[in-house]
Design a protein around this motif. Structure first.
Motif, mmCIF file in Angstrom:
data_model
loop_
_atom_site.group_PDB
_atom_site.id
_atom_site.type_symbol
_atom_site.label_atom_id
_atom_site.label_comp_id
_atom_site.label_asym_id
_atom_site.label_seq_id
_atom_site.Cartn_x
_atom_site.Cartn_y
_atom_site.Cartn_z
ATOM 1 N N ARG A 1 -4.840 9.971 -2.056
ATOM 2 C CA ARG A 1 -3.891 9.822 -0.957
ATOM 3 C C ARG A 1 -2.668 10.711 -1.159
ATOM 4 N NH1 ARG A 1 -2.016 4.034 -0.623
ATOM 5 N NH2 ARG A 1 -0.799 4.875 1.122
ATOM 6 N N GLU B 1 -1.065 0.630 -10.144
ATOM 7 C CA GLU B 1 -2.117 1.527 -9.679
ATOM 8 C C GLU B 1 -1.635 2.514 -8.624
ATOM 9 O OE1 GLU B 1 -1.990 -2.029 -7.022
ATOM 10 O OE2 GLU B 1 -2.053 -1.743 -9.198
ATOM 11 N N ARG B 2 -0.504 2.232 -7.967
ATOM 12 C CA ARG B 2 -0.034 3.135 -6.907
ATOM 13 C C ARG B 2 1.010 4.133 -7.396
ATOM 14 N NH1 ARG B 2 3.884 -0.501 -3.009
ATOM 15 N NH2 ARG B 2 4.919 -1.747 -4.601
ATOM 16 N N HIS C 1 2.104 -3.675 -9.563
ATOM 17 C CA HIS C 1 1.094 -2.819 -8.929
ATOM 18 C C HIS C 1 1.208 -1.389 -9.471
ATOM 19 C CE1 HIS C 1 -0.188 -5.894 -6.088
ATOM 20 N NE2 HIS C 1 1.087 -6.197 -5.953
ATOM 21 N N ASP D 1 0.810 -1.216 0.000
ATOM 22 C CA ASP D 1 0.000 0.000 0.000
ATOM 23 C C ASP D 1 0.844 1.268 0.000
ATOM 24 O OD1 ASP D 1 1.007 -0.236 2.540
ATOM 25 O OD2 ASP D 1 -0.883 0.223 3.572
ATOM 26 N N THR E 1 -3.192 4.320 -12.816
ATOM 27 C CA THR E 1 -3.201 4.933 -11.481
ATOM 28 C C THR E 1 -4.616 4.948 -10.921
ATOM 29 O OG1 THR E 1 -1.378 6.374 -12.138
ATOM 30 C CG2 THR E 1 -2.556 6.945 -10.116
ATOM 31 N N SER E 2 -4.761 4.510 -9.689
ATOM 32 C CA SER E 2 -6.085 4.482 -9.070
ATOM 33 C C SER E 2 -6.477 5.852 -8.549
ATOM 34 C CB SER E 2 -6.113 3.473 -7.917
ATOM 35 O OG SER E 2 -5.344 3.941 -6.830
ATOM 36 N N ALA F 1 -5.094 6.342 -5.090
ATOM 37 C CA ALA F 1 -3.698 6.772 -5.013
ATOM 38 C C ALA F 1 -3.575 8.275 -5.237
ATOM 39 C CB ALA F 1 -2.860 6.008 -6.043
ATOM 40 N N LEU G 1 2.630 4.359 -1.437
ATOM 41 C CA LEU G 1 2.545 5.164 -2.648
ATOM 42 C C LEU G 1 3.911 5.237 -3.324
ATOM 43 C CD1 LEU G 1 0.394 8.167 -1.356
ATOM 44 C CD2 LEU G 1 -0.313 6.497 -3.078
#
Length: 313
Positions: free
Chosen positions: A165, A133-134, A131, A110, A158-159, A162, A112
């Motif tokens: 955050r 998405e971060r 990963h 998790d 990228t989510s 993210a 970033l």
């Protein structure tokens, strides 16, 4: 995340940008680890801390209990257990991708992953990641410990989480953020900067003005106004009560004629030689270090005057 968040921050690279990020995070009270195997990395960190401390103190950003960045020789050591990773490696795609492979092998899932890249698009950086998405771009203006803006750019993978955050992370540390709605080479700040410099180079290369006078035209004619009004707001105010509508009616055709006449310079040998020689004349014997210190001192006064004001339109 807040400035009291206990999770460490990793900075990859202790060059000009990475060392400035490390100084900013540490002086804001965060636990910082810096991955850089270079023999002079510690000295660069120490020098940047000494430069950043008085600036952040003057801006009220110096934490009551600042920390010292811990230098790590390996990325895997730096990213273990962190909540955020600020990558600030040279603009070499394969170098960054190799670093990301080390991150994915050792960092929490998790954490970033935010790149300081000044021009590479995040979708390109995401290729090959388990990963993606971060990962996003979080590009600062230089120097990162002083300038308030961080531009955020997400890639195709990228989510939204993210991005949210990352924005909360920087804003909790006192930064201002802008989000690009689409990714573009050079992002937002550098595209604007490059557009102005292209015409500045054209004017020098074509013999219209010297480097010193071009720079003076910006600092004395444009720059002060730009600290409180963006380029659209400047022309909106030029239109009087009807704002942008009136400006476009009155001066839109003239602006288009200026656009059509803008130069397309190249950085060939003659242009480079002219820029280098005239910049040396404009520096008037001052070292780049002395000029950077003067820049920081002037910027600090400007920012203190603007402190507490809302971000300009």
């Amino acid at each position: 995340m807040t400035t009291t968040d206990p999770s460490p921050i990793a900075v990859l690279g202790a060059g000009v940008i990475g060392a400035a990020w490390a100084a900013f995070f540490a002086l804001a009270g965060r636990d910082v680890r810096v991955a850089d195997p270079a023999p002079d990395a510690q000295q660069r960190l120490d020098d940047m801390l000494a430069r950043a401390r008085p600036a952040m103190q003057a801006l009220g950003l110096l934490h009551a209990q600042p920390t010292l960045p811990r230098l790590c020789a390996r990325i895997e050591e730096a990213v273990e257990g962190v909540g955020a990773i600020q990558e600030a490696l040279p603009e070499q795609l394969e170098l960054k991708r190799a670093a990301y492979r080390a991150v994915e092998a050792a960092a929490p899932l998790d954490a970033l992953l935010m790149s300081s890249s000044s021009g590479l698009m995040p979708t390109l950086l995401q290729q090959g990641l388990a990963h993606p998405e971060r990962l996003l771009i979080a590009h600062p203006c230089n120097p990162a410990y002083l300038m308030p803006l961080v531009e955020l750019v997400g890639g195709r993978a990228t989510s939204a989480e993210a991005m949210d955050r990352a924005e909360a992370f920087y804003r909790a540390l006192g930064k201002q953020t802008v989000r690009l709605q689409r990714e573009a080479t050079g992002h937002l700040v550098n595209r604007l900067q490059a557009a102005l410099w292209r015409e500045a180079v054209h004017l020098v290369a074509g013999g219209y003005a010297t480097v010193a006078d071009v720079d003076r035209a910006v600092t004395e004619g444009l720059g002060a106004r730009w600290t409180v009004c963006g380029p659209h707001a400047v022309f909106h105010l030029s239109g009087g009560p009807r704002g942008m509508e009136a400006f476009l009616e009155r001066l839109g055709p003239a602006v288009e004629s200026w656009w059509a006449d803008l130069g397309q310079p190249t950085l060939d040998a003659d242009t480079r030689a002219r820029l280098i020689a005239q910049m040396q004349d404009a520096a008037a014997g001052r070292s780049t270090e002395a000029m950077a210190q003067q820049r920081d001192a002037h910027m600090l006064r400007v920012m203190r005057l603007r402190q507490g004001d809302p971000p300009p339109v």
